[in-house]
Write a protein that holds these residues in place. Structure first.
Motif, PDB file in Angstrom:
ATOM      1  N   GLU A   1       0.825  -1.208   0.000  1.00  0.00           N
ATOM      2  CA  GLU A   1       0.000   0.000   0.000  1.00  0.00           C
ATOM      3  C   GLU A   1       0.859   1.258   0.000  1.00  0.00           C
ATOM      4  OE1 GLU A   1      -2.702  -0.214   3.272  1.00  0.00           O
ATOM      5  OE2 GLU A   1      -3.382  -2.229   2.727  1.00  0.00           O
ATOM      6  N   GLN A   2       1.958   1.226   0.762  1.00  0.00           N
ATOM      7  CA  GLN A   2       2.853   2.384   0.807  1.00  0.00           C
ATOM      8  C   GLN A   2       3.492   2.628  -0.548  1.00  0.00           C
ATOM      9  OE1 GLN A   2       3.194   4.418   3.534  1.00  0.00           O
ATOM     10  NE2 GLN A   2       4.297   5.740   2.092  1.00  0.00           N
ATOM     11  N   ALA A   3       3.891   1.546  -1.237  1.00  0.00           N
ATOM     12  CA  ALA A   3       4.456   1.701  -2.576  1.00  0.00           C
ATOM     13  C   ALA A   3       3.427   2.278  -3.543  1.00  0.00           C
ATOM     14  CB  ALA A   3       4.964   0.344  -3.080  1.00  0.00           C
ATOM     15  N   ALA A   4       2.154   1.845  -3.414  1.00  0.00           N
ATOM     16  CA  ALA A   4       1.099   2.386  -4.280  1.00  0.00           C
ATOM     17  C   ALA A   4       0.909   3.878  -4.052  1.00  0.00           C
ATOM     18  CB  ALA A   4      -0.206   1.632  -4.027  1.00  0.00           C
ATOM     19  N   ARG A   5       1.022   4.318  -2.802  1.00  0.00           N
ATOM     20  CA  ARG A   5       0.868   5.749  -2.509  1.00  0.00           C
ATOM     21  C   ARG A   5       2.098   6.543  -2.948  1.00  0.00           C
ATOM     22  NH1 ARG A   5      -1.525   3.560   2.278  1.00  0.00           N
ATOM     23  NH2 ARG A   5       0.482   3.749   3.364  1.00  0.00           N
ATOM     24  N   ASP A   6       3.280   5.968  -2.720  1.00  0.00           N
ATOM     25  CA  ASP A   6       4.511   6.686  -3.058  1.00  0.00           C
ATOM     26  C   ASP A   6       4.639   6.950  -4.556  1.00  0.00           C
ATOM     27  OD1 ASP A   6       5.157   6.707  -0.399  1.00  0.00           O
ATOM     28  OD2 ASP A   6       6.553   5.002  -0.514  1.00  0.00           O
ATOM     29  N   PHE A   7       4.136   6.031  -5.364  1.00  0.00           N
ATOM     30  CA  PHE A   7       4.298   6.165  -6.818  1.00  0.00           C
ATOM     31  C   PHE A   7       2.966   6.422  -7.516  1.00  0.00           C
ATOM     32  CE2 PHE A   7       7.809   3.519  -5.288  1.00  0.00           C
ATOM     33  CZ  PHE A   7       8.896   4.237  -5.770  1.00  0.00           C
ATOM     34  N   ALA A   8       2.024   6.983  -6.772  1.00  0.00           N
ATOM     35  CA  ALA A   8       0.720   7.293  -7.364  1.00  0.00           C
ATOM     36  C   ALA A   8       0.843   8.295  -8.498  1.00  0.00           C
ATOM     37  CB  ALA A   8      -0.225   7.826  -6.281  1.00  0.00           C
ATOM     38  N   HIS A   9       1.882   9.151  -8.463  1.00  0.00           N
ATOM     39  CA  HIS A   9       2.049  10.159  -9.524  1.00  0.00           C
ATOM     40  C   HIS A   9       2.406   9.533 -10.868  1.00  0.00           C
ATOM     41  CE1 HIS A   9       6.090   9.372  -7.919  1.00  0.00           C
ATOM     42  NE2 HIS A   9       6.558   9.782  -9.085  1.00  0.00           N
ATOM     43  N   LEU A  10       2.804   8.250 -10.869  1.00  0.00           N
ATOM     44  CA  LEU A  10       3.119   7.571 -12.129  1.00  0.00           C
ATOM     45  C   LEU A  10       1.907   6.878 -12.741  1.00  0.00           C
ATOM     46  CD1 LEU A  10       6.545   5.851 -11.262  1.00  0.00           C
ATOM     47  CD2 LEU A  10       6.170   7.936 -12.597  1.00  0.00           C
ATOM     48  N   THR A  11       0.761   6.982 -12.077  1.00  0.00           N
ATOM     49  CA  THR A  11      -0.419   6.266 -12.550  1.00  0.00           C
ATOM     50  C   THR A  11      -1.057   7.000 -13.723  1.00  0.00           C
ATOM     51  OG1 THR A  11      -0.834   5.531 -10.290  1.00  0.00           O
ATOM     52  CG2 THR A  11      -2.624   5.284 -11.875  1.00  0.00           C
ATOM     53  N   PRO A  12      -1.081   6.388 -14.908  1.00  0.00           N
ATOM     54  CA  PRO A  12      -1.779   7.023 -16.035  1.00  0.00           C
ATOM     55  C   PRO A  12      -3.281   6.814 -15.915  1.00  0.00           C
ATOM     56  CG  PRO A  12      -0.850   4.946 -16.739  1.00  0.00           C
ATOM     57  CD  PRO A  12      -0.444   5.119 -15.306  1.00  0.00           C
ATOM     58  N   SER A  13      -4.044   7.764 -16.374  1.00  0.00           N
ATOM     59  CA  SER A  13      -5.496   7.584 -16.376  1.00  0.00           C
ATOM     60  C   SER A  13      -5.882   6.516 -17.387  1.00  0.00           C
ATOM     61  CB  SER A  13      -6.197   8.904 -16.710  1.00  0.00           C
ATOM     62  OG  SER A  13      -5.892   9.277 -18.043  1.00  0.00           O
ATOM     63  N   TRP A  14      -6.997   5.820 -17.118  1.00  0.00           N
ATOM     64  CA  TRP A  14      -7.424   4.756 -18.018  1.00  0.00           C
ATOM     65  C   TRP A  14      -7.771   5.311 -19.390  1.00  0.00           C
ATOM     66  CZ3 TRP A  14      -6.413   0.111 -18.721  1.00  0.00           C
ATOM     67  CH2 TRP A  14      -7.237  -0.751 -19.457  1.00  0.00           C
ATOM     68  N   GLU A  15      -8.309   6.512 -19.430  1.00  0.00           N
ATOM     69  CA  GLU A  15      -8.665   7.134 -20.717  1.00  0.00           C
ATOM     70  C   GLU A  15      -7.418   7.386 -21.564  1.00  0.00           C
ATOM     71  OE1 GLU A  15      -9.727   8.048 -17.788  1.00  0.00           O
ATOM     72  OE2 GLU A  15     -11.833   7.402 -17.963  1.00  0.00           O
ATOM     73  N   SER A  16      -6.307   7.778 -20.916  1.00  0.00           N
ATOM     74  CA  SER A  16      -5.089   8.029 -21.684  1.00  0.00           C
ATOM     75  C   SER A  16      -4.453   6.740 -22.173  1.00  0.00           C
ATOM     76  CB  SER A  16      -4.086   8.809 -20.830  1.00  0.00           C
ATOM     77  OG  SER A  16      -3.646   8.024 -19.735  1.00  0.00           O
ATOM     78  N   VAL A  17      -4.698   5.641 -21.455  1.00  0.00           N
ATOM     79  CA  VAL A  17      -4.115   4.363 -21.864  1.00  0.00           C
ATOM     80  C   VAL A  17      -4.806   3.820 -23.102  1.00  0.00           C
ATOM     81  CG1 VAL A  17      -3.783   1.949 -21.174  1.00  0.00           C
ATOM     82  CG2 VAL A  17      -3.343   3.780 -19.547  1.00  0.00           C
ATOM     83  N   ILE A  18      -6.126   3.950 -23.175  1.00  0.00           N
ATOM     84  CA  ILE A  18      -6.889   3.307 -24.254  1.00  0.00           C
ATOM     85  C   ILE A  18      -7.236   4.260 -25.380  1.00  0.00           C
ATOM     86  CG2 ILE A  18      -7.884   1.629 -22.678  1.00  0.00           C
ATOM     87  CD1 ILE A  18     -10.452   3.296 -22.689  1.00  0.00           C
ATOM     88  N   SER A  19      -6.740   5.502 -25.363  1.00  0.00           N
ATOM     89  CA  SER A  19      -7.101   6.451 -26.416  1.00  0.00           C
ATOM     90  C   SER A  19      -5.864   6.896 -27.173  1.00  0.00           C
ATOM     91  CB  SER A  19      -7.801   7.677 -25.811  1.00  0.00           C
ATOM     92  OG  SER A  19      -6.959   8.345 -24.905  1.00  0.00           O
ATOM     93  N   GLY A  20      -5.918   6.681 -28.463  1.00  0.00           N
ATOM     94  CA  GLY A  20      -5.005   7.245 -29.448  1.00  0.00           C
ATOM     95  C   GLY A  20      -3.543   7.271 -29.104  1.00  0.00           C
ATOM     96  N   PRO A  21      -2.938   8.482 -29.025  1.00  0.00           N
ATOM     97  CA  PRO A  21      -1.485   8.600 -28.897  1.00  0.00           C
ATOM     98  C   PRO A  21      -0.996   8.054 -27.565  1.00  0.00           C
ATOM     99  CG  PRO A  21      -2.536  10.724 -28.544  1.00  0.00           C
ATOM    100  CD  PRO A  21      -3.600   9.778 -29.024  1.00  0.00           C
ATOM    101  N   PRO A  22       0.253   7.643 -27.516  1.00  0.00           N
ATOM    102  CA  PRO A  22       0.790   7.091 -26.269  1.00  0.00           C
ATOM    103  C   PRO A  22       0.827   8.127 -25.171  1.00  0.00           C
ATOM    104  CG  PRO A  22       2.520   7.300 -27.926  1.00  0.00           C
ATOM    105  CD  PRO A  22       1.240   7.624 -28.599  1.00  0.00           C
ATOM    106  N   THR A  23       0.633   7.640 -23.941  1.00  0.00           N
ATOM    107  CA  THR A  23       0.650   8.529 -22.795  1.00  0.00           C
ATOM    108  C   THR A  23       2.062   9.030 -22.520  1.00  0.00           C
ATOM    109  OG1 THR A  23       0.056   8.724 -20.476  1.00  0.00           O
ATOM    110  CG2 THR A  23       0.975   6.645 -21.164  1.00  0.00           C
ATOM    111  N   ALA A  24       2.176  10.209 -21.962  1.00  0.00           N
ATOM    112  CA  ALA A  24       3.473  10.857 -21.749  1.00  0.00           C
ATOM    113  C   ALA A  24       4.096  10.429 -20.426  1.00  0.00           C
ATOM    114  CB  ALA A  24       3.317  12.372 -21.774  1.00  0.00           C
TER     115      ALA A  24
END
Length: 454
Positions: free
Chosen positions: A421-444
């Motif tokens: 859980e701590q790792a999930a919170r520490d790296f939450a800023h790396l989480t791409p939104s699901w919409e950015s994953v499944i839509s068109g251009p690659p996520t940044a």
């Protein structure tokens, strides 16, 4: 010899014994290589003929031998006396029992390795069947067949069980690679999704199955990947990791919706690769490469169980979508980790078809033989026997197998829910939104060039 000299002998022996004990206690590695291994090697060579015979690894060969035969000769002068015996040399064919030729023993940190030349008609399986007998004869923890070539087999003997205590290993620093624990041979257990794209993780409650999922989440959290959770236990397992999950499904309907999105995204990635002449996403330029997606499915049986016939279509749709993701995911950076307590053919043909696509296998202690058979049954039968022998008091121990057919006993490092859980919170800023994953251009996201950490 004086009395003082006699007193020095036991004193010297006691000092030597204390010195050897201290050496073994404080410097066990050097003591093993300098003292224990030479003694073990000498014992192995001196007893090899008897050990091979007891393990039924010897062969009888006919050889010509020159023998001396005793023939009685009774002369006229010896009729009333003892019989005279004359020895004559004769060439005869006799049966000789021969042990397989034992090569040079090479020491390792946990034991030793040795090459054995096979007799005509022998196969490596003969030595795998005799491995337990060899372990008892050599007074070691285990003997395993670790390699073979035409006419030769390689045996590895381990003095102790390295899975009794597993230390935390540093991460590899490579994209889509985690180190959840250790193998029985002492090396790190490395899960590389680029090499083995999908994983089947079976295990009963308290067997270490959920701990392995925690270790994988903790290892992938700092990497630029999208994590997706299918939690059919109402979300109680994966909800604490929600800060690092791009999508979380807690019902079969939500799973179907996410799988539909993934199937559509696979089509988009196919089109991108085709347009740029790449066979897979790793052949694309850095700016065109889509974010990898890792899907964790907890309790896969819930996806295929039906309360009545009204759920049949939904179950069929779920199984078909999951199978398509498994078939196409490797080339387009979509990976599956399928977990379950119960994995049996009674769940339907969809489970059997899905299992065939999951080349990575992890089998913890299970409650029923069929789950072990479904997980490892199409691999080496010895792996199945090893999985069934996992004791309940060793959580985290599992039999793992890759797509090359080799298998090992392994144990995952304990990763508490709090750490994951701590790792999930520490790296939450790396989480791409699901919409950015499944839509068109690659996520940044910050990609790692050539699969290496920056």
């Amino acid at each position: 010899m004086t009395d003082s000299t006699l007193l020095l002998v036991p004193g010297g022996l006691a000092a030597a014994a204390v010195g050897l004990w201290a050496w073994r206690h404080w410097r066990p590695v050097s003591f093993w290589y300098a003292v224990e291994f030479p003694v073990k090697a000498l014992r192995v060579y001196l007893t090899w003929m008897h050990v091979a015979s007891g393990c039924k690894l010897t062969r009888r060969r006919r050889r010509w031998r020159l023998t001396l035969d005793a023939l009685p000769v009774v002369g006229l002068a010896a009729r009333s006396a003892a019989t005279v015996v004359e020895q004559r040399r004769r060439l005869r064919r006799i049966d000789v029992e021969r042990a397989p030729r034992l090569g040079l023993l090479w020491p390792t940190a946990l034991g030793w390795r040795v090459h054995v030349k096979l007799h005509d008609g022998q196969i490596p399986g003969d030595y795998a069947d005799a491995s337990e007998r060899l372990a008892h004869a050599w007074r070691v923890h285990a003997v395993r067949v670790v390699g073979s070539k035409p006419g030769r087999v390689t045996l590895a003997a381990t003095m102790r069980d390295p899975l009794t205590k597993v230390a935390v290993a540093p991460e590899t620093g490579e994209l889509l690679t985690v180190r959840p624990g250790k193998l029985e041979n002492g090396s790190d257990w490395v899960i590389d999704f680029k090499t083995v794209p999908h994983l089947l993780n079976a295990g009963a409650t308290q067997s270490g199955k959920s701990n392995l999922a925690n270790a994988i989440i903790k290892g992938l959290a700092p990497q630029p990947v999208a994590l997706v959770g299918f939690d059919l236990k109402g979300g109680v397992e994966f909800t604490p990791y929600a800060p690092r999950l791009s999508a979380l499904a807690t019902s079969r309907k939500e799973c179907v919706d996410i799988l539909d999105d993934l199937v559509g995204e696979l089509g988009n990635r196919m089109a991108t690769c085709r347009e740029h002449g790449a066979r897979n996403v790793w052949g694309l330029a850095e700016g065109l490469r889509p974010v990898p997606v890792v899907v964790l499915v907890d309790e896969v049986a819930e996806l295929f169980l039906m309360a009545d016939k009204s759920e049949k279509d939904e179950v069929a749709k779920t199984g078909t979508a999951l199978l398509r993701v498994a078939q196409l995911g490797r080339a387009f950076a979509v990976y599956l980790i399928v977990c379950g307590q119960r994995i049996g053919s009674d769940l339907g043909p969809g489970v059997t078809a899905l299992r065939s696509q999951l080349s990575g296998r992890v089998c913890h202690r299970v409650n029923d033989p069929e789950t072990a058979t479904m997980t490892l049954g199409d691999l080496d039968p010895a792996a199945l026997d090893a999985a069934r022998a996992i004791p309940a008091e060793t959580p985290g121990v599992a039999v793992i197998a890759g797509q090359d057919g080799s298998w090992h006993r392994a144990r995952s490092v304990y990763v508490s829910e709090h750490e994951a859980e701590q790792a999930a919170r520490d790296f939450a800023h790396l989480t791409p939104s699901w919409e950015s994953v499944i839509s068109g251009p690659p996520t940044a996201l910050p990609h790692w060039p050539d699969g290496q950490a920056a």
